[in-house]
Design a protein around this motif. Structure first.
Motif, PDB file in Angstrom:
ATOM      1  N   SER A   1       8.814   2.893  15.181  1.00  0.00           N
ATOM      2  CA  SER A   1       8.265   2.856  13.817  1.00  0.00           C
ATOM      3  C   SER A   1       8.188   1.427  13.285  1.00  0.00           C
ATOM      4  O   SER A   1       7.210   1.046  12.632  1.00  0.00           O
ATOM      5  CB  SER A   1       9.108   3.719  12.880  1.00  0.00           C
ATOM      6  OG  SER A   1      10.461   3.287  12.876  1.00  0.00           O
ATOM      7  N   ASP A   2       9.225   0.612  13.571  1.00  0.00           N
ATOM      8  CA  ASP A   2       9.208  -0.789  13.128  1.00  0.00           C
ATOM      9  C   ASP A   2       8.082  -1.551  13.819  1.00  0.00           C
ATOM     10  O   ASP A   2       7.366  -2.344  13.201  1.00  0.00           O
ATOM     11  CB  ASP A   2      10.543  -1.470  13.428  1.00  0.00           C
ATOM     12  CG  ASP A   2      11.642  -1.063  12.455  1.00  0.00           C
ATOM     13  OD1 ASP A   2      11.299  -0.532  11.381  1.00  0.00           O
ATOM     14  OD2 ASP A   2      12.823  -1.265  12.772  1.00  0.00           O
ATOM     15  N   LEU A   3       7.946  -1.308  15.119  1.00  0.00           N
ATOM     16  CA  LEU A   3       6.909  -1.992  15.889  1.00  0.00           C
ATOM     17  C   LEU A   3       5.529  -1.605  15.374  1.00  0.00           C
ATOM     18  O   LEU A   3       4.638  -2.453  15.227  1.00  0.00           O
ATOM     19  CB  LEU A   3       7.051  -1.626  17.365  1.00  0.00           C
ATOM     20  CG  LEU A   3       6.425  -2.564  18.399  1.00  0.00           C
ATOM     21  CD1 LEU A   3       6.913  -3.988  18.216  1.00  0.00           C
ATOM     22  CD2 LEU A   3       6.750  -2.076  19.802  1.00  0.00           C
ATOM     23  N   SER A   4       5.360  -0.330  15.078  1.00  0.00           N
ATOM     24  CA  SER A   4       4.084   0.154  14.558  1.00  0.00           C
ATOM     25  C   SER A   4       3.774  -0.487  13.209  1.00  0.00           C
ATOM     26  O   SER A   4       2.634  -0.893  12.942  1.00  0.00           O
ATOM     27  CB  SER A   4       4.130   1.676  14.418  1.00  0.00           C
ATOM     28  OG  SER A   4       2.940   2.167  13.851  1.00  0.00           O
ATOM     29  N   ALA A   5       4.798  -0.599  12.363  1.00  0.00           N
ATOM     30  CA  ALA A   5       4.608  -1.205  11.037  1.00  0.00           C
ATOM     31  C   ALA A   5       4.276  -2.689  11.155  1.00  0.00           C
ATOM     32  O   ALA A   5       3.414  -3.206  10.434  1.00  0.00           O
ATOM     33  CB  ALA A   5       5.868  -1.013  10.196  1.00  0.00           C
ATOM     34  N   LEU A   6       4.941  -3.381  12.072  1.00  0.00           N
ATOM     35  CA  LEU A   6       4.690  -4.811  12.258  1.00  0.00           C
ATOM     36  C   LEU A   6       3.274  -5.067  12.758  1.00  0.00           C
ATOM     37  O   LEU A   6       2.626  -6.041  12.373  1.00  0.00           O
ATOM     38  CB  LEU A   6       5.703  -5.401  13.245  1.00  0.00           C
ATOM     39  CG  LEU A   6       7.105  -5.671  12.696  1.00  0.00           C
ATOM     40  CD1 LEU A   6       8.082  -5.941  13.828  1.00  0.00           C
ATOM     41  CD2 LEU A   6       7.079  -6.849  11.727  1.00  0.00           C
ATOM     42  N   ARG A   7       2.787  -4.182  13.596  1.00  0.00           N
ATOM     43  CA  ARG A   7       1.461  -4.383  14.190  1.00  0.00           C
ATOM     44  C   ARG A   7       0.326  -4.199  13.190  1.00  0.00           C
ATOM     45  O   ARG A   7      -0.820  -4.526  13.489  1.00  0.00           O
ATOM     46  CB  ARG A   7       1.275  -3.418  15.366  1.00  0.00           C
ATOM     47  CG  ARG A   7       2.066  -3.841  16.592  1.00  0.00           C
ATOM     48  CD  ARG A   7       1.687  -2.982  17.770  1.00  0.00           C
ATOM     49  NE  ARG A   7       2.481  -3.345  18.930  1.00  0.00           N
ATOM     50  CZ  ARG A   7       3.025  -2.477  19.755  1.00  0.00           C
ATOM     51  NH1 ARG A   7       2.859  -1.185  19.557  1.00  0.00           N
ATOM     52  NH2 ARG A   7       3.719  -2.878  20.789  1.00  0.00           N
ATOM     53  N   LYS A   8       0.646  -3.693  12.026  1.00  0.00           N
ATOM     54  CA  LYS A   8      -0.387  -3.540  11.000  1.00  0.00           C
ATOM     55  C   LYS A   8      -0.774  -4.893  10.400  1.00  0.00           C
ATOM     56  O   LYS A   8      -1.803  -5.014   9.737  1.00  0.00           O
ATOM     57  CB  LYS A   8       0.107  -2.603   9.896  1.00  0.00           C
ATOM     58  CG  LYS A   8       0.257  -1.156  10.348  1.00  0.00           C
ATOM     59  CD  LYS A   8       0.776  -0.271   9.222  1.00  0.00           C
ATOM     60  CE  LYS A   8       0.941   1.167   9.694  1.00  0.00           C
ATOM     61  NZ  LYS A   8       1.488   2.042   8.624  1.00  0.00           N
TER      62      LYS A   8
ATOM     63  N   ILE B   1      10.009  -4.726   5.773  1.00  0.00           N
ATOM     64  CA  ILE B   1       8.957  -5.741   5.898  1.00  0.00           C
ATOM     65  C   ILE B   1       8.430  -6.047   4.501  1.00  0.00           C
ATOM     66  O   ILE B   1       7.897  -5.167   3.821  1.00  0.00           O
ATOM     67  CB  ILE B   1       7.819  -5.243   6.802  1.00  0.00           C
ATOM     68  CG1 ILE B   1       8.371  -4.848   8.177  1.00  0.00           C
ATOM     69  CG2 ILE B   1       6.737  -6.314   6.948  1.00  0.00           C
ATOM     70  CD1 ILE B   1       7.357  -4.180   9.080  1.00  0.00           C
ATOM     71  N   GLY B   2       8.595  -7.276   4.068  1.00  0.00           N
ATOM     72  CA  GLY B   2       8.208  -7.663   2.721  1.00  0.00           C
ATOM     73  C   GLY B   2       6.710  -7.851   2.548  1.00  0.00           C
ATOM     74  O   GLY B   2       5.964  -8.032   3.510  1.00  0.00           O
ATOM     75  N   ASP B   3       6.295  -7.824   1.289  1.00  0.00           N
ATOM     76  CA  ASP B   3       4.875  -7.968   0.957  1.00  0.00           C
ATOM     77  C   ASP B   3       4.342  -9.341   1.356  1.00  0.00           C
ATOM     78  O   ASP B   3       3.177  -9.488   1.707  1.00  0.00           O
ATOM     79  CB  ASP B   3       4.683  -7.742  -0.545  1.00  0.00           C
ATOM     80  CG  ASP B   3       3.212  -7.666  -0.930  1.00  0.00           C
ATOM     81  OD1 ASP B   3       2.502  -6.827  -0.347  1.00  0.00           O
ATOM     82  OD2 ASP B   3       2.779  -8.447  -1.800  1.00  0.00           O
ATOM     83  N   ARG B   4       5.214 -10.347   1.317  1.00  0.00           N
ATOM     84  CA  ARG B   4       4.761 -11.699   1.681  1.00  0.00           C
ATOM     85  C   ARG B   4       4.319 -11.746   3.147  1.00  0.00           C
ATOM     86  O   ARG B   4       3.379 -12.462   3.491  1.00  0.00           O
ATOM     87  CB  ARG B   4       5.864 -12.724   1.426  1.00  0.00           C
ATOM     88  CG  ARG B   4       6.164 -12.968  -0.054  1.00  0.00           C
ATOM     89  CD  ARG B   4       7.293 -13.967  -0.223  1.00  0.00           C
ATOM     90  NE  ARG B   4       7.737 -14.083  -1.600  1.00  0.00           N
ATOM     91  CZ  ARG B   4       7.369 -15.040  -2.450  1.00  0.00           C
ATOM     92  NH1 ARG B   4       6.517 -15.973  -2.048  1.00  0.00           N
ATOM     93  NH2 ARG B   4       7.838 -15.080  -3.684  1.00  0.00           N
ATOM     94  N   TRP B   5       5.031 -10.996   4.011  1.00  0.00           N
ATOM     95  CA  TRP B   5       4.627 -10.966   5.418  1.00  0.00           C
ATOM     96  C   TRP B   5       3.318 -10.197   5.579  1.00  0.00           C
ATOM     97  O   TRP B   5       2.424 -10.623   6.316  1.00  0.00           O
ATOM     98  CB  TRP B   5       5.708 -10.329   6.284  1.00  0.00           C
ATOM     99  CG  TRP B   5       5.291 -10.269   7.730  1.00  0.00           C
ATOM    100  CD1 TRP B   5       4.916  -9.172   8.446  1.00  0.00           C
ATOM    101  CD2 TRP B   5       5.163 -11.387   8.614  1.00  0.00           C
ATOM    102  NE1 TRP B   5       4.565  -9.527   9.725  1.00  0.00           N
ATOM    103  CE2 TRP B   5       4.706 -10.881   9.861  1.00  0.00           C
ATOM    104  CE3 TRP B   5       5.386 -12.757   8.489  1.00  0.00           C
ATOM    105  CZ2 TRP B   5       4.476 -11.702  10.964  1.00  0.00           C
ATOM    106  CZ3 TRP B   5       5.159 -13.582   9.585  1.00  0.00           C
ATOM    107  CH2 TRP B   5       4.708 -13.055  10.802  1.00  0.00           C
ATOM    108  N   LYS B   6       3.220  -9.089   4.891  1.00  0.00           N
ATOM    109  CA  LYS B   6       2.010  -8.274   4.999  1.00  0.00           C
ATOM    110  C   LYS B   6       0.781  -9.051   4.541  1.00  0.00           C
ATOM    111  O   LYS B   6      -0.311  -8.885   5.086  1.00  0.00           O
ATOM    112  CB  LYS B   6       2.165  -7.000   4.163  1.00  0.00           C
ATOM    113  CG  LYS B   6       3.247  -6.057   4.683  1.00  0.00           C
ATOM    114  CD  LYS B   6       3.455  -4.885   3.741  1.00  0.00           C
ATOM    115  CE  LYS B   6       4.597  -3.987   4.218  1.00  0.00           C
ATOM    116  NZ  LYS B   6       4.859  -2.874   3.273  1.00  0.00           N
ATOM    117  N   ARG B   7       0.973  -9.920   3.550  1.00  0.00           N
ATOM    118  CA  ARG B   7      -0.142 -10.717   3.026  1.00  0.00           C
ATOM    119  C   ARG B   7      -0.235 -12.087   3.691  1.00  0.00           C
ATOM    120  O   ARG B   7      -1.156 -12.854   3.417  1.00  0.00           O
ATOM    121  CB  ARG B   7       0.017 -10.885   1.516  1.00  0.00           C
ATOM    122  CG  ARG B   7      -0.116  -9.574   0.744  1.00  0.00           C
ATOM    123  CD  ARG B   7       0.447  -9.692  -0.669  1.00  0.00           C
ATOM    124  NE  ARG B   7      -0.216 -10.748  -1.425  1.00  0.00           N
ATOM    125  CZ  ARG B   7       0.263 -11.271  -2.562  1.00  0.00           C
ATOM    126  NH1 ARG B   7       1.421 -10.825  -3.043  1.00  0.00           N
ATOM    127  NH2 ARG B   7      -0.392 -12.212  -3.192  1.00  0.00           N
TER     128      ARG B   7
END
Length: 409
Positions: free
Chosen positions: A252-259, A318-324
């Motif tokens: 699940s973490d890997l899947s979230a990171l790959r987004k 996973i923080g919003d700063r990483w996602k953005r």
């Protein structure tokens, strides 16, 4: 006469002397002869000779190539690596997902696991060199009479990958007792974009390779003449280590990171912090940073790892700063925040050690980030080591030296 031929054929079959049908590869768009050779564990020269090719750069889409030394048989074997999907594996070997599922009795294509061995139908791998004893440690000690070609064949990697992983200029210059790093596989190089303030000597030092390796690989005659924005190649093993048996991120973490697609040109450091509190969570820190610190982008860190108090033990947020893919707010330096990934572990490590689960998640996360942002081990650091002002974060009980050693630093 037909009866005689039949008997001869039968005898040959019984003695195992009937030649198996050779594997035929149809060239796809974007493929090179080198990639095809690496796929089947043969040399470019062998394919050229088998197909009367004079120029390795002149192959065409749809062209059928005979692969020497490889036969259609029960199937080669592939070990699933972190991040691989059945679709990617099928495309790599030129088979369909259904063929892979049938050959391996897989009912759900999404349920394959790291380390799982898959049979590739219709493709037999070349056998390992009989006089090379394969080690499972990721390192091979050269024995008398062994050649680099034999070692590469035994470990099912290309000679070029071995040369790159060990900074070898000449494949013939290996000595008895020499220890060779065995690379996990392709690609052999990463692309690094020159930034303001970079020097080739600094890059070579940070990535743990010889300056000569970088200049030679990139045909650079004068190391002082590099330009901002210039893209150079660095051996993929350099400063970015893999380790058999190392902690793995959850599915699940890997899947979230790959987004999120990391901006490889942006990040230069990975900085580890502690929260200096017994408990906490990404949500609590986000609220504090917005309301008390007046941070418009909220949570100052890119990632938070829980300790069981406020978040699960070893839980990754996973923080919003990483996602953005935007700057952090975890360092008292505008410049460093622009280029540094911030990871906060919940806990006060001036009084107690991080939990084992926190350290396992941290190691798995940092390895993922190193591999996907090209930040080398030398630039994985802590708040106290990079901060322009004095700080003890992440505390005296954070095992900085031991952690860096695990990563290969």
């Amino acid at each position: 006469m037909p009866k005689i031929l039949t008997v001869v054929a039968l005898l040959l079959a019984l003695t195992g002397q009937v030649a198996s049908a050779a594997v035929e590869h149809r060239v796809r768009k974007g493929e090179t002869l080198a990639e095809i050779a690496d796929l089947y564990r043969v040399s470019v020269k062998e394919i050229k000779n088998a197909n009367n090719i004079t120029n390795a750069n002149r192959i065409s889409i749809g062209q059928k190539l005979t692969i020497p030394g490889v036969s259609v048989a029960t199937g080669a074997k592939h070990t699933v690596r972190s991040g691989e999907t059945l679709d990617e594996i099928a495309k790599r070997y030129g088979v369909t997902i259904q063929e892979l599922k049938t050959a391996n009795q897989i009912t759900n294509a999404n349920r394959i696991r790291i380390g799982q061995t898959l049979v590739i139908p219709g493709l037999a791998a070349k056998p390992a060199a009989p006089n090379v004893t394969v080690s499972s440690t990721g390192e091979h000690t050269v024995q008398a009479s062994e050649t680099l070609t034999e070692i590469a064949s035994a470990y099912q990697v290309s000679v070029q990958a071995l040369k790159s992983a060990n900074d070898l200029d000449d494949a013939n210059l290996i000595s008895v007792g020499q220890k060779l790093r065995i690379p996990d596989g392709k690609p052999q190089y990463i692309d690094y974009t020159i930034r303001r303030g970079d020097s080739l000597s600094d890059i070579a030092r940070d990535y743990g390779v010889a300056l000569k390796t970088i200049t030679s690989l990139n045909s650079i005659s004068n190391p002082s003449r590099i330009k901002i924005g210039q893209v150079i190649k660095i051996p993929s093993h350099a400063g970015i280590t893999t380790s058999r048996g190392a902690p793995q991120l959850s599915t699940s973490d890997l899947s979230a990171l790959r987004k999120t697609r990391p901006n490889k040109d942006k990040w230069r450091h990975i900085v580890i912090h502690h929260s200096a509190s017994k408990s906490g969570s990404a949500k609590a820190f986000d609220r504090f940073h917005r309301e008390e610190r007046n941070m418009v982008n909220g949570l100052a860190y890119h990632f938070v790892i829980g300790n069981g108090n406020g978040m699960g033990d070893g839980e990754l947020a996973i923080g919003d700063r990483w996602k953005r893919q935007i700057q952090g707010g975890h360092l008292a330096s505008y410049t460093l925040n622009q280029i540094s990934i911030g990871i906060c572990l919940v806990g006060d490590f001036s009084k107690t050690k991080p939990t084992a689960k926190q350290m396992a998640t941290l190691e798995a996360l940092v390895r993922y980030l190193m591999a996907n942002t090209q930040v080398p081990v030398a630039r994985v650091t802590t708040h106290t080591l990079i901060h322009p002002k004095h700080t003890l974060c992440p505390g005296k009980y954070f095992p900085t030296a031991a952690f860096k050693k695990k990563l290969g630093g």
